[in-house]
Design a protein around this motif. Structure first.
Motif, PDB file in Angstrom:
ATOM      1  N   GLY A 183     -11.236 -11.237  -4.150  1.00 45.07           N
ATOM      2  CA  GLY A 183      -9.736 -11.120  -4.791  1.00 45.07           C
ATOM      3  C   GLY A 183      -8.612 -10.935  -4.016  1.00 45.07           C
ATOM      4  N   MET A 184      -7.401 -10.549  -4.454  1.00 43.29           N
ATOM      5  CA  MET A 184      -6.352 -10.804  -4.081  1.00 43.29           C
ATOM      6  C   MET A 184      -5.524  -9.402  -3.824  1.00 43.29           C
ATOM      7  SD  MET A 184      -4.770 -14.033  -5.751  1.00 43.29           S
ATOM      8  CE  MET A 184      -5.735 -15.391  -6.073  1.00 43.29           C
ATOM      9  N   SER A 185      -6.564  -8.323  -3.557  1.00 41.67           N
ATOM     10  CA  SER A 185      -5.646  -6.877  -3.738  1.00 41.67           C
ATOM     11  C   SER A 185      -6.636  -5.698  -2.868  1.00 41.67           C
ATOM     12  CB  SER A 185      -5.356  -6.258  -4.982  1.00 41.67           C
ATOM     13  OG  SER A 185      -6.857  -6.295  -5.822  1.00 41.67           O
ATOM     14  N   THR A 186      -6.303  -4.310  -3.293  1.00 35.03           N
ATOM     15  CA  THR A 186      -7.423  -3.488  -3.097  1.00 35.03           C
ATOM     16  C   THR A 186      -7.720  -3.009  -1.529  1.00 35.03           C
ATOM     17  OG1 THR A 186      -8.451  -3.911  -4.939  1.00 35.03           O
ATOM     18  CG2 THR A 186      -9.671  -2.448  -3.382  1.00 35.03           C
ATOM     19  N   VAL A 187      -7.944  -3.833  -0.711  1.00 37.07           N
ATOM     20  CA  VAL A 187      -8.006  -3.808   0.586  1.00 37.07           C
ATOM     21  C   VAL A 187      -6.926  -3.057   1.136  1.00 37.07           C
ATOM     22  CG1 VAL A 187      -8.734  -4.614   3.063  1.00 37.07           C
ATOM     23  CG2 VAL A 187      -9.993  -5.422   0.874  1.00 37.07           C
ATOM     24  N   PRO A 188      -5.678  -3.338   1.372  1.00 34.75           N
ATOM     25  CA  PRO A 188      -4.674  -2.720   1.769  1.00 34.75           C
ATOM     26  C   PRO A 188      -4.535  -1.198   1.278  1.00 34.75           C
ATOM     27  CG  PRO A 188      -3.802  -4.798   1.161  1.00 34.75           C
ATOM     28  CD  PRO A 188      -5.151  -4.625   0.715  1.00 34.75           C
ATOM     29  N   GLU A 189      -4.717  -1.074   0.000  1.00 38.71           N
ATOM     30  CA  GLU A 189      -4.761   0.303  -0.434  1.00 38.71           C
ATOM     31  C   GLU A 189      -5.802   1.123  -0.036  1.00 38.71           C
ATOM     32  OE1 GLU A 189      -4.704  -2.409  -3.115  1.00 38.71           O
ATOM     33  OE2 GLU A 189      -2.856  -1.814  -4.550  1.00 38.71           O
ATOM     34  N   VAL A 190      -6.923   0.849   0.322  1.00 38.25           N
ATOM     35  CA  VAL A 190      -8.181   1.493   0.609  1.00 38.25           C
ATOM     36  C   VAL A 190      -7.900   1.807   1.707  1.00 38.25           C
ATOM     37  CG1 VAL A 190     -10.573   1.242   0.937  1.00 38.25           C
ATOM     38  CG2 VAL A 190      -9.769   0.424  -1.135  1.00 38.25           C
ATOM     39  N   MET A 203      -9.979  -9.936   5.590  1.00 39.39           N
ATOM     40  CA  MET A 203     -10.135 -10.912   6.310  1.00 39.39           C
ATOM     41  C   MET A 203      -8.752 -11.086   6.852  1.00 39.39           C
ATOM     42  SD  MET A 203     -11.642 -13.583   6.715  1.00 39.39           S
ATOM     43  CE  MET A 203     -12.859 -14.002   5.490  1.00 39.39           C
ATOM     44  N   GLN A 204      -7.463 -10.521   6.296  1.00 43.33           N
ATOM     45  CA  GLN A 204      -6.184 -10.594   7.005  1.00 43.33           C
ATOM     46  C   GLN A 204      -6.053  -9.922   8.358  1.00 43.33           C
ATOM     47  OE1 GLN A 204      -4.920  -9.376   3.150  1.00 43.33           O
ATOM     48  NE2 GLN A 204      -3.401 -11.280   3.290  1.00 43.33           N
ATOM     49  N   GLY A 205      -7.230  -8.820   8.409  1.00 41.33           N
ATOM     50  CA  GLY A 205      -7.135  -8.354   9.669  1.00 41.33           C
ATOM     51  C   GLY A 205      -7.650  -9.086  10.605  1.00 41.33           C
ATOM     52  N   PHE A 206      -8.606 -10.260  10.577  1.00 42.76           N
ATOM     53  CA  PHE A 206      -8.950 -11.059  11.426  1.00 42.76           C
ATOM     54  C   PHE A 206      -7.874 -11.852  12.102  1.00 42.76           C
ATOM     55  CE2 PHE A 206     -13.728 -11.911   9.881  1.00 42.76           C
ATOM     56  CZ  PHE A 206     -13.698 -10.633   9.655  1.00 42.76           C
ATOM     57  N   ALA A 207      -6.802 -11.895  11.332  1.00 47.11           N
ATOM     58  CA  ALA A 207      -5.514 -12.683  11.773  1.00 47.11           C
ATOM     59  C   ALA A 207      -4.421 -11.926  12.195  1.00 47.11           C
ATOM     60  CB  ALA A 207      -5.288 -13.659  10.638  1.00 47.11           C
ATOM     61  N   GLY A 208      -4.829 -10.721  12.584  1.00 51.48           N
ATOM     62  CA  GLY A 208      -3.911  -9.825  13.093  1.00 51.48           C
ATOM     63  C   GLY A 208      -2.961  -8.929  12.229  1.00 51.48           C
ATOM     64  N   ASP A 209      -3.197  -9.128  10.836  1.00 56.36           N
ATOM     65  CA  ASP A 209      -2.346  -8.259   9.926  1.00 56.36           C
ATOM     66  C   ASP A 209      -3.198  -7.364   9.293  1.00 56.36           C
ATOM     67  OD1 ASP A 209       0.195  -7.622   8.732  1.00 56.36           O
ATOM     68  OD2 ASP A 209      -0.100  -9.201   7.273  1.00 56.36           O
ATOM     69  N   SER A 210      -2.269  -6.097   9.079  1.00 48.39           N
ATOM     70  CA  SER A 210      -2.955  -4.954   8.563  1.00 48.39           C
ATOM     71  C   SER A 210      -2.062  -3.967   8.124  1.00 48.39           C
ATOM     72  CB  SER A 210      -3.432  -4.072   9.775  1.00 48.39           C
ATOM     73  OG  SER A 210      -3.936  -2.908   9.208  1.00 48.39           O
ATOM     74  N   PRO A 211      -2.454  -3.079   6.886  1.00 48.26           N
ATOM     75  CA  PRO A 211      -1.132  -2.332   6.175  1.00 48.26           C
ATOM     76  C   PRO A 211      -1.126  -0.998   7.116  1.00 48.26           C
ATOM     77  CG  PRO A 211      -3.410  -1.952   5.169  1.00 48.26           C
ATOM     78  CD  PRO A 211      -3.516  -3.219   5.953  1.00 48.26           C
ATOM     79  N   LEU A 212      -1.609  -1.012   8.374  1.00 44.16           N
ATOM     80  CA  LEU A 212      -1.569   0.197   9.084  1.00 44.16           C
ATOM     81  C   LEU A 212      -1.009  -0.308  10.452  1.00 44.16           C
ATOM     82  CD1 LEU A 212      -5.207   1.662   8.837  1.00 44.16           C
ATOM     83  CD2 LEU A 212      -2.885   2.193   7.752  1.00 44.16           C
ATOM     84  N   LYS A 213      -0.702  -1.478  10.566  1.00 44.34           N
ATOM     85  CA  LYS A 213       0.196  -2.187  11.637  1.00 44.34           C
ATOM     86  C   LYS A 213       1.489  -1.424  12.013  1.00 44.34           C
ATOM     87  CE  LYS A 213       1.270  -6.977  13.066  1.00 44.34           C
ATOM     88  NZ  LYS A 213       1.111  -8.310  12.855  1.00 44.34           N
ATOM     89  N   GLY A 214       2.013  -1.444  13.171  1.00 42.92           N
ATOM     90  CA  GLY A 214       3.100  -0.895  13.264  1.00 42.92           C
ATOM     91  C   GLY A 214       3.031   0.532  13.930  1.00 42.92           C
ATOM     92  N   ALA A 230       0.681  -0.974   0.075  1.00 42.43           N
ATOM     93  CA  ALA A 230      -0.006  -0.155  -0.061  1.00 42.43           C
ATOM     94  C   ALA A 230       1.045   1.189   0.222  1.00 42.43           C
ATOM     95  CB  ALA A 230      -0.891   0.143   1.225  1.00 42.43           C
ATOM     96  N   MET A 231       2.190   1.190   0.112  1.00 39.49           N
ATOM     97  CA  MET A 231       3.046   2.540   0.178  1.00 39.49           C
ATOM     98  C   MET A 231       2.738   3.168  -0.964  1.00 39.49           C
ATOM     99  SD  MET A 231       6.025   2.863  -1.658  1.00 39.49           S
ATOM    100  CE  MET A 231       7.541   3.841  -1.313  1.00 39.49           C
ATOM    101  N   PRO A 232       2.473   2.886  -2.216  1.00 37.32           N
ATOM    102  CA  PRO A 232       2.507   3.969  -3.156  1.00 37.32           C
ATOM    103  C   PRO A 232       1.316   4.865  -2.863  1.00 37.32           C
ATOM    104  CG  PRO A 232       3.000   1.741  -4.026  1.00 37.32           C
ATOM    105  CD  PRO A 232       2.600   1.724  -2.748  1.00 37.32           C
ATOM    106  N   VAL A 233       0.239   4.388  -2.026  1.00 41.32           N
ATOM    107  CA  VAL A 233      -0.941   5.275  -1.954  1.00 41.32           C
ATOM    108  C   VAL A 233      -0.455   6.529  -0.930  1.00 41.32           C
ATOM    109  CG1 VAL A 233      -3.182   5.379  -0.841  1.00 41.32           C
ATOM    110  CG2 VAL A 233      -2.653   3.324  -2.041  1.00 41.32           C
ATOM    111  N   ARG A 234       0.249   6.283  -0.191  1.00 48.62           N
ATOM    112  CA  ARG A 234       1.213   7.419   0.751  1.00 48.62           C
ATOM    113  C   ARG A 234       1.728   8.274  -0.146  1.00 48.62           C
ATOM    114  NH1 ARG A 234       2.167   4.776   6.613  1.00 48.62           N
ATOM    115  NH2 ARG A 234       0.055   4.780   7.204  1.00 48.62           N
ATOM    116  N   VAL A 235       2.496   7.581  -1.196  1.00 49.47           N
ATOM    117  CA  VAL A 235       3.352   8.506  -1.996  1.00 49.47           C
ATOM    118  C   VAL A 235       2.443   9.569  -2.964  1.00 49.47           C
ATOM    119  CG1 VAL A 235       4.878   8.540  -3.936  1.00 49.47           C
ATOM    120  CG2 VAL A 235       5.130   6.818  -2.178  1.00 49.47           C
TER     121      VAL A 235
END
Ligand code: HPA
Length: 287
Positions: free
Chosen positions: A220-227, A140-151, A99-104
């Motif tokens: 699908g396999m994308s989009t959620v982290p960027e959003v 869904m990955q958030g349910f397992a403790g991962d997030s693009p906003l983690k950290g 998702a880093m290009p979104v911040r760029v």
């Protein structure tokens, strides 16, 4: 307090400064071109093209022969910044890296982002070739403790605990539905819930049945982290899926999901999609 985030505000700023110093355009609209929309960037006029490997701090692209570049130019006189090719979690990237290009984009001045993808249609009413406007997602990955906003969180991007309801702007969805009517593709328009799974394997029958029970319309396999990253930094989001294949929820079905079908549908639908996005961008800009 958690590990320091390798992509600090200053690192992201370096990438956005690189782009701003090399283009005269100042786009407010960003577009992430998923499968089926890769050709959109070719329509830009007066364009400046930046392969990802030339932009400082960008992840390296792992898919050889796959376009991986930022294209900045005019889409019918509206300046836009397009990601032609995105980073996927199944390539081995952390979600925050995908998702880093979104911040760029954010630091180059983007306020509105259009995120697109190819997805399997799980809702039985959907047909291959439909365009599903996202009204919501399941992280869904958030349910397992991962997030693009983690950290560690940098408040210059956004709050530690951002809200995610109303992520898919109502007004832009209305506008898009009007555009679809105007160009005669409204019979393909759906509105539904998207789920992202990590991939790269397609889903089992049991997984798809589970997802259907959860209220998922497209997989699908994308989009959620960027959003999520876009909402975190206050961008207005419009997103849609091209339904490239039917999800198979029947143990006796003969077919199976495959990348060739995804690409074939995407290619067949690219003219409609290009026109759709071009008109959505024009109406966004003239509001
Ligand atoms: N599942 C997951 N991702 C996808 C699919 C699918 O059926 N089609 C396109 N991307």
């Amino acid at each position: 307090p958690g590990d320091p985030h390798p992509y600090t505000y200053e690192v992201i700023e370096q990438s956005s400064r690189f782009l701003l110093e090399r283009t005269k355009h100042r786009p407010r609209i960003g577009i992430i071109c998923g499968s089926g929309l890769g050709g959109l960037a070719e329509l830009l006029k007066d364009k400046d093209v930046f392969p990802y490997e030339e932009i400082p701090n960008f992840p390296a692209s792992t898919v050889p022969g796959h376009a991986g570049r930022m294209v900045i130019g005019l889409l019918e006189d509206v300046p836009v910044i397009c990601m032609q090719g995105r980073f996927h979690c199944y390539e081995g990237y952390a979600l925050w890296k995908c998702a880093m290009p979104v911040r760029v984009m954010k630091l180059t001045g983007v306020t509105h982002i259009i995120v697109t993808n190819a997805a399997g249609g799980l809702n039985p009413a959907y047909n291959v070739g439909d365009i599903m406007l996202l009204k919501d997602h399941i992280n869904m990955q958030g349910f397992a403790g991962d997030s693009p906003l983690k950290g560690r969180n940098d408040e210059r991007f956004g709050p530690r605990f951002p809200a995610m309801n109303n992520s898919y702007d109502q007004r832009l969805r209305q506008l898009a539905k009007q555009v679809a009517k105007d160009i005669g593709i409204d019979q393909y328009i759906r509105e539904g819930v998207y789920v992202m799974l990590g991939g790269p394997a397609y889903e089992t029958v049991a997984e798809l049945r589970l997802l259907r029970m959860l209220g998922v319309d497209a997989v699908g396999m994308s989009t959620v982290p960027e959003v999520m990253v876009a909402r975190h930094c206050g961008m207005t989001v419009f997103a849609f899926s091209l339904i490239t294949n039917e999800c198979i929820t029947d143990y006796d079905a003969q077919g199976e999901a495959n990348h060739e079908e995804v690409i074939e549908t995407a290619n067949k639908r690219q003219n409609d999609l290009n026109l759709f996005v071009t008109r959505v961008v024009s109406s966004m800009a003239s509001e």
